[in-house]
Each structure stands twice: as structure tokens, then as C-alpha cells.
Design a protein around this motif. Structure first.
Motif, short mmCIF file in Angstrom:
data_model
loop_
_atom_site.label_atom_id
_atom_site.label_comp_id
_atom_site.label_asym_id
_atom_site.label_seq_id
_atom_site.Cartn_x
_atom_site.Cartn_y
_atom_site.Cartn_z
N UNK A 130 -53.33 -30.95 -27.79
CA UNK A 130 -52.92 -30.12 -26.66
C UNK A 130 -53.32 -28.68 -26.94
N UNK A 131 -53.93 -28.03 -25.96
CA UNK A 131 -54.29 -26.62 -26.09
C UNK A 131 -53.09 -25.74 -25.76
N UNK A 132 -52.94 -24.65 -26.50
CA UNK A 132 -51.91 -23.66 -26.22
C UNK A 132 -52.59 -22.33 -25.95
N UNK A 133 -52.03 -21.56 -25.03
CA UNK A 133 -52.63 -20.28 -24.64
C UNK A 133 -51.55 -19.23 -24.45
N UNK A 134 -51.97 -17.96 -24.52
CA UNK A 134 -51.08 -16.86 -24.16
C UNK A 134 -51.74 -16.03 -23.07
N UNK A 135 -51.00 -15.18 -22.38
CA UNK A 135 -51.57 -14.41 -21.26
C UNK A 135 -52.73 -13.50 -21.67
N UNK A 136 -52.79 -13.10 -22.93
CA UNK A 136 -53.86 -12.21 -23.39
C UNK A 136 -55.12 -12.96 -23.79
N UNK A 137 -55.14 -14.28 -23.65
CA UNK A 137 -56.33 -15.06 -23.97
C UNK A 137 -56.31 -15.71 -25.34
N UNK A 138 -55.24 -15.53 -26.10
CA UNK A 138 -55.14 -16.20 -27.39
C UNK A 138 -54.96 -17.70 -27.19
N UNK A 139 -55.34 -18.48 -28.20
CA UNK A 139 -55.21 -19.92 -28.08
C UNK A 139 -54.99 -20.56 -29.44
N UNK A 140 -54.49 -21.75 -29.42
CA UNK A 140 -54.29 -22.58 -30.60
C UNK A 140 -54.23 -24.01 -30.10
N UNK A 141 -53.98 -24.96 -30.99
CA UNK A 141 -53.89 -26.34 -30.55
C UNK A 141 -52.83 -27.07 -31.38
N UNK A 142 -52.22 -28.05 -30.74
CA UNK A 142 -51.29 -28.93 -31.43
C UNK A 142 -51.93 -30.31 -31.46
N UNK A 143 -51.90 -30.91 -32.61
CA UNK A 143 -52.44 -32.27 -32.73
C UNK A 143 -51.56 -33.08 -33.68
N UNK A 144 -51.92 -34.31 -33.90
CA UNK A 144 -51.17 -35.21 -34.79
C UNK A 144 -49.70 -35.29 -34.40
N UNK A 145 -49.45 -35.62 -33.14
CA UNK A 145 -48.08 -35.76 -32.66
C UNK A 145 -47.39 -36.92 -33.36
N UNK A 146 -46.10 -36.75 -33.63
CA UNK A 146 -45.28 -37.78 -34.26
C UNK A 146 -43.97 -37.90 -33.49
N UNK A 147 -43.36 -39.07 -33.58
CA UNK A 147 -42.03 -39.30 -33.00
C UNK A 147 -41.18 -40.03 -34.04
N UNK A 148 -39.90 -40.10 -33.78
CA UNK A 148 -39.02 -40.89 -34.64
C UNK A 148 -38.70 -42.24 -34.01
N UNK A 149 -39.55 -42.67 -33.06
CA UNK A 149 -39.37 -43.96 -32.40
C UNK A 149 -39.71 -45.11 -33.35
#
Length: 192
Positions: A130-149
Motif C-alpha cells: 500500500x502506498x502512503x502519501x502526505x500533502x507535501x508529496x512525501x511517500x512511503x509504502x507498507x508491505x508484508x501485512x500480517x494478521x493474528x487470524x
């Protein structure tokens, strides 16, 4: 080079065009038109009183409620390398790897409740990235999602299952991450 970054996932969404945040309920949708209905409840005329064998079946549609969003707290990128921030699902503690330092904030793992027909198995999918952004144009990403299911989640006697989820936040000098980053995590929920 020092850049302060406040990181959170501000909204969670189902695999629908609509987006939801904490405490909002939406009907889940899957790859088939009626996968939010249990098997045996998906055909025409189900539950309409015809002798189709489903009168005693609980044909409740799936709903999902997001109880809390993911929040990685505040971190600072210390150099030009890559950094990873992970949240432990059991403790909620933040683990930092790479050129990053913790500036505080309360890390929070995501928490969701799925409601449907009691004792029915469900399939829950999270994205690869998933891409993450801020109003000033910064970005990062989240990956390797985990659950406790568990490996094969099944709704309980009350027709619910609650789970926590998180992922690994990846930032580096090239992502220009700064400020408050936000993103949306599509969660797909359906009966098999």
C-alpha cells in the motif's frame, strides 16, 4: 540529513470504491457477486419462502467494522539508507531496522471485527503493498501485512471474528517521506 516523519494509516477500506475509517461498517464484497452471502444462499429465490432448503439457514451478509487504524508513531530517517518499521501484533511495540530513530508517538496495530453467519468460514485478504502519501508529496509504502487470524478463520457462535493486522513500513531517502503520511488498506472479506 534528518527528516521527521509521522506515520499512520488513516483509513481502512474494503475492496469497494467506498472508503471507511474507524468505527464504520460496510458490506464486504469479493470476487463473485454474492460472496458476502454464505454458500447455499447465493442463488435466485433464496430466503423467499420457496422450498429450496434454505429456510433454516442463516443467510447473513458479511460486514466489517474497523475498530482501530494502524499507526506507526513518529520516526526520523537518519541518513540515505532504507528503514523498516514493524509493529508487533502481540505487544504493539515498534521495531526499527536501518537508518531510523524513534521519536515517540503511540504505535497502534489495526483491529477489525467481521460479522456474518455463525460458524461459517471466511476468507480475508490484505494487499501485498500500500502506498502512503502526505500533502507535501512525501511517500512511503507498507508491505508484508500480517494478521493474528488462524489459518482457516471461522466466525464464532455470535457470528463474529475479531483480528489485529499490521505491516512493515518501508521508507528511504528516495521516497521523500516527511510530515504525516496517510494511506488506505483494502481488506477483502468473503465466504469461500
Amino acid at each position: 540529513m534528518f527528516r521527521a516523519i509521522t506515520l499512520g494509516v488513516a483509513a481502512i477500506s474494503l475492496s469497494l470504491p467506498a472508503l471507511i475509517g474507524a468505527g464504520t461498517e460496510l458490506r464486504a464484497q469479493g470476487n463473485c457477486p454474492n460472496c458476502d452471502l454464505p454458500p447455499g444462499c447465493r442463488g435466485n429465490g433464496n430466503g423467499n419462502g420457496n422450498d429450496n432448503g434454505n429456510q433454516n439457514r442463516n443467510c447473513q451478509r458479511l460486514d466489517i467494522t474497523i475498530e482501530s487504524d494502524i499507526d506507526f508513531g513518529r520516526v526520523v530517517l537518519l541518513g540515505n539508507g532504507e528503514a523498516r518499521i514493524m509493529l508487533d501484533l502481540e505487544t504493539g511495540q515498534k521495531r526499527l531496522i536501518g537508518d531510523v530513530d524513534d521519536l515517540g508517538g503511540v504505535p497502534i496495530t489495526g483491529r477489525a471485527i467481521i460479522t456474518g453467519a455463525p460458524f461459517e468460514p471466511v476468507v480475508i485478504d490484505l494487499p501485498n503493498e500500500v502506498a502512503m502519501r502526505d500533502p507535501a508529496g512525501g511517500n512511503a509504502r507498507i508491505r508484508d501485512f500480517v494478521t493474528d487470524l488462524p489459518g482457516f478463520p471461522v466466525l464464532g457462535a455470535n457470528g463474529q471474528i475479531e483480528f489485529r493486522f499490521s505491516g512493515t513500513l518501508v521508507i528511504d531517502a528516495e521516497t521523500h517521506a516527511s510530515g504525516k503520511l496517510r494511506g488506505r488498506v483494502p481488506i477483502s472479506v468473503e465466504y469461500p
